[in-house]
Design an enzyme around this catalytic site. Structure first.
Site, short mmCIF file in Angstrom:
data_model
loop_
_atom_site.label_atom_id
_atom_site.label_comp_id
_atom_site.label_asym_id
_atom_site.label_seq_id
_atom_site.Cartn_x
_atom_site.Cartn_y
_atom_site.Cartn_z
N LYS A 49 -14.04 8.79 -4.03
CA LYS A 49 -15.56 8.96 -2.87
C LYS A 49 -15.15 10.58 -2.62
O LYS A 49 -16.58 10.82 -1.91
CB LYS A 49 -15.32 7.62 -1.86
N PHE B 146 -10.69 -1.96 -0.02
CA PHE B 146 -11.09 -2.89 -0.28
C PHE B 146 -12.44 -2.30 -1.86
O PHE B 146 -12.68 -1.18 -2.19
CB PHE B 146 -12.79 -3.11 0.67
N GLN B 147 -12.78 -3.56 -2.73
CA GLN B 147 -13.35 -3.39 -3.85
C GLN B 147 -12.82 -2.16 -4.46
O GLN B 147 -12.66 -1.27 -5.35
CB GLN B 147 -14.73 -2.30 -3.77
N GLU C 183 -23.02 -4.86 -14.51
CA GLU C 183 -22.13 -3.70 -14.89
C GLU C 183 -22.48 -4.03 -16.31
O GLU C 183 -22.21 -3.28 -17.39
CB GLU C 183 -21.41 -3.48 -14.29
N MET D 168 -22.03 -20.87 -35.31
CA MET D 168 -19.79 -19.68 -35.65
C MET D 168 -19.57 -20.72 -35.82
O MET D 168 -18.81 -20.99 -36.80
CB MET D 168 -20.50 -18.45 -35.78
#
Lengths: 167, 571
Positions: free
Chosen positions: B163, B113-114, B51, B479
């Site tokens: 959802k 969940f999630q 993602e 760097m």
């Protein structure tokens, strides 16, 4: 230095979280914050008391929030300020008389009386609440709660509008 | 009775109404219904491998095209993986709309969940965000999200949709309406302030036009050049504004600040007036703000009023869109000049010319020494046209790319300026290439950055997005190593990578790309030429570079811009 601002916001879920998160994120210090509905059900008004030297960034950052409609910084003396306080003080039987006398001067209302304590409700300007507390300290303060300040600009001469709304 | 659609259908239809042509994302449980509706849409979906990659692709797309980039992710980890690209886009004012799935509204707060509190987590990383729990709020929320992302100071907006809202049904009532009474970005500047600004500019002896990324966002490059020419102003570009004015124009002094040109940094430091447009006095530009440009008055034009006075007080603040205000400034300037030429400021320009002569950007590529990144960048720049889009990661290679690439056009330079997100380049390049399929897109990346997000090259190969990646492999976090050398007594704690692992050429081939390697200076140009000839798949060029090379000029963090280190001899 303390500044008092009124923030008119859209009455939407999460708007308090947005304001308080912004204050935390930008490292601005909140002394008190109250929020409640207004004459228009679509709007809420917050009264925020802020500690800090200057307000310009705070006002601008408030305006950056999409749900902020108006920010007014109040000029001392040109706004009506009120706060409510509940304070429970030690009050042994032999001192009750003098405590109640003091309370009368401050128009403090005894709202709960126990065997060893009296609880007062005091409404007024913040300085008046502070004065009452100062006197009650001599008897011993058991517990204290304050509502946070609510403020409305006076009708005749409204508070300065330091900032025009723009995002 | 009007047609009943699911929330997911409404979402996709609303995106079609916003003229979305491409979505970068990763599906998952909570956003599954939206992906089902997307299956029937003409909108292209690019399946990122992570993602974060999808988010940077959307940002790269937005940078390159000027349109709103769109990314999809599911609830929980999908959404949390998006936070870095959102924070990145927020810092650099990139218009991105992120759509995330959320668990059903009745499960919110129950540790489903999630489930993650996406709205709360993303709030400080976005310009605005939404949690949508009702199907009939979807269309209007999408309209508002695109409006907020693309107007005023652009930025990312996240829309979290439950959802049940995606599954629920409602009639399609057309694209939603805006209901944003508190959001009114200024466009035009205050006319009196504009007039005062012109007076101040005409009265100045040593002015510098300090051009920031706001010029690019506003599409104001033409106006910038016209105004700088009209008023005869030397122009300094910030990292985000590279390409806002052609580097070939004699008024252009290059980038200023920590690794800017001596001339740009010193001109600002000595100036009596900074004409600041779409820039924000970032610490990488100013060093210690108390010591920055001590004699300069400031005109500050910004679309975001909160930027004015945030770091540096403005003598003339102008709130407005850079393009609109520059238009006003040009008009006011014309009136004030009445046909006369702009002040010559010959003393100022000859001082500047002397700095340019005495302190140019330079490198010295010896044929028998390791490859210098500056040389690679210079050769790449010479061998590609002015439309070529260059993307950088974060670190030494980014600074050298900014210094040694000759930029002639806006939107040809894409990098992570504010947040400094390592790993930005590969996915952002893919997004840029997807939006600009006919343009050469080259990412200049470090080996450290590359190893953070190279898996998105799989996406590029599978989706036939033929980006070119130049990996400057110095086997170090360069760097950070440079800082360890200068500030930490050569104690190279945790900055050494490996010069042989991964084998970047083999890795590139395994990811479906062409892999090329140059190990010595004479192999650089042939490698570039080979890479530029490959257009049917992504190409990874590995340049084995000198780990001890350091970026100069350099101004120490938090130091004064009067103290510019020009090379290792100044340490």
């Amino acid at each position: 230095m303390q500044h008092v601002i009124s923030v008119t916001v859209e009455n939407k879920p999460g708007v308090l979280a947005r304001v308080s998160s912004m204050f935390a994120r930008r490292d601005f210090n909140i002394h008190s914050l109250t929020v409640g509905p207004t004459e228009d059900p679509k709007r809420s008004r917050m009264t925020v008391v802020v500690d800090g030297p200057e307000m310009e960034q705070i006002v601008k950052q408030l305006y950056k929030l999409i749900h902020t409609l108006k920010v007014v910084e109040h000029v001392p003396g040109e706004a009506v300020e009120r706060e409510i306080m509940l304070v429970r003080v030690n009050a042994e039987a032999q001192r009750r008389g003098e405590i109640l006398d003091a309370a009368t001067i401050f128009e403090a209302k005894a709202v709960d009386v126990g065997a060893q304590t009296i609880t007062f409700e005091v409404v007024g300007e913040p300085s008046r609440l502070a004065d009452f507390l100062e006197i009650m300290k001599t008897y011993g303060i058991v517990s204290l709660v304050k509502s946070g300040r609510i403020v409305l600009a006076k009708d005749t001469k409204s508070a300065t509008k330091k900032q025009r709304k723009s995002a | 009775m009007s047609e009943q659609l699911t929330g997911a259908d409404i979402l996709i239809r609303a995106l079609e109404h916003e003229d979305v042509e491409i979505i970068f994302g990763v599906p998952g449980g909570a956003i599954l219904r939206a992906y089902d509706s997307l299956y029937d849409s003409s909108i292209r979906h690019v399946l990122a491998r992570h993602e974060q990659g999808g988010g940077h692709m959307a940002a790269g797309y937005a940078h390159a095209t000027g349109r709103v980039g769109v990314t999809f992710a599911t609830s929980g980890p999908g959404a949390t993986n998006l936070i870095t690209p959102l924070a990145d886009a927020y810092m650099d004012s990139i218009p991105v709309v992120a759509i995330t799935g959320q668990v059903g509204s009745r499960s919110i707060g129950l540790d489903a969940f999630q489930e993650a509190h996406t709205w709360g987590i993303s709030m400080p990383a976005t310009k605005h965000n939404y949690l949508v729990t009702q199907v009939d709020e979807i269309a209007s929320t999408i309209r508002e999200a695109f409006h907020i992302a693309s107007t005023g100071r652009p930025g990312p907006v996240l829309v979290d949709i439950t959802k049940d809202a995606l599954i629920g049904k409602a009639p399609w009532r057309g694209p939603g309406q805006l209901d944003l009474p508190g959001y009114k970005p200024s466009v035009k500047g205050h006319p009196r302030q504009v007039t005062s600004a012109i007076e101040m500019i005409l009265g100045s002896q040593r002015p510098v036009l300090y051009a920031g990324g706001g010029i690019i966002r506003a599409g104001a490059s033409e106006e910038l050049l016209a105004f700088a020419t009209q008023q005869n102003l030397p122009v300094v570009t910030t990292l985000m504004a590279r390409g806002a004015i052609p580097d070939s124009n004699p008024l252009t002094l290059g980038m200023s600040g920590m690794h800017g040109t001596y001339t740009a940094s010193t001109a600002m430091q000595r100036s009596d007036l900074l004409v600041t447009i779409g820039a924000r006095f970032d610490d990488r530009v100013t060093g210690d703000p108390a010591l920055f440009a001590p004699e300069a008055k400031v005109i500050h034009v910004d679309v975001d009023p909160a930027e004015i006075g945030k770091i540096r007080n403005a003598d003339i603040p102008i709130v407005g869109d850079a393009k609109a205000v520059l238009g006003q400034l040009i008009e006011a300037g014309e009136r004030a000049l009445e046909g006369a030429p702009a002040p010559e400021r010959s003393e100022w320009f000859s001082t500047i010319a002397a700095w340019q002569r005495d302190f140019p950007l330079a490198y010295d590529q010896q044929p028998d020494r390791p490859i210098l990144q500056q040389y690679v960048i210079d050769e790449l720049s010479k061998r590609t046209d002015a439309d070529t889009i260059v993307i950088a990661g974060v670190g030494q290679h980014q600074m050298w790319a900014s210094q040694f690439w000759g930029f002639e056009k806006p939107n040809t330079w894409i990098n992570s300026g504010g947040l400094g997100t390592m790993g930005f380049a590969v996915p952002a390049a893919i997004g840029a290439q997807a939006g600009m399929p006919d343009t050469t897109v080259i990412a200049i990346d470090g080996d450290g950055c590359f190893q953070m997000t190279f898996q998105e090259l799989i996406t590029a190969a599978v989706e036939k997005i033929p980006v070119k990646i130049a990996v400057m492999n110095n086997a170090n976090l360069g760097m950070v190593r440079q800082w360890q050398k200068i500030f930490y007594d050569n104690r190279y704690s945790a900055t050494e990578l490996s010069s042989s692992i991964p084998n970047i050429v083999m890795l590139a081939e395994a990811l479906g790309c062409a892999g090329l390697r140059a190990e010595s200076p004479e192999e650089v140009v042939p490698t570039i030429e080979k890479a530029l000839a490959i257009n049917d798949r992504p190409v990874v060029m590995e340049f084995v570079c000198d780990p001890d090379a350091m970026v100069f000029p350099m101004i120490k963090a938090g130091g004064s811009n009067d103290e510019i280190l020009m090379g290792p001899e100044d340490l």
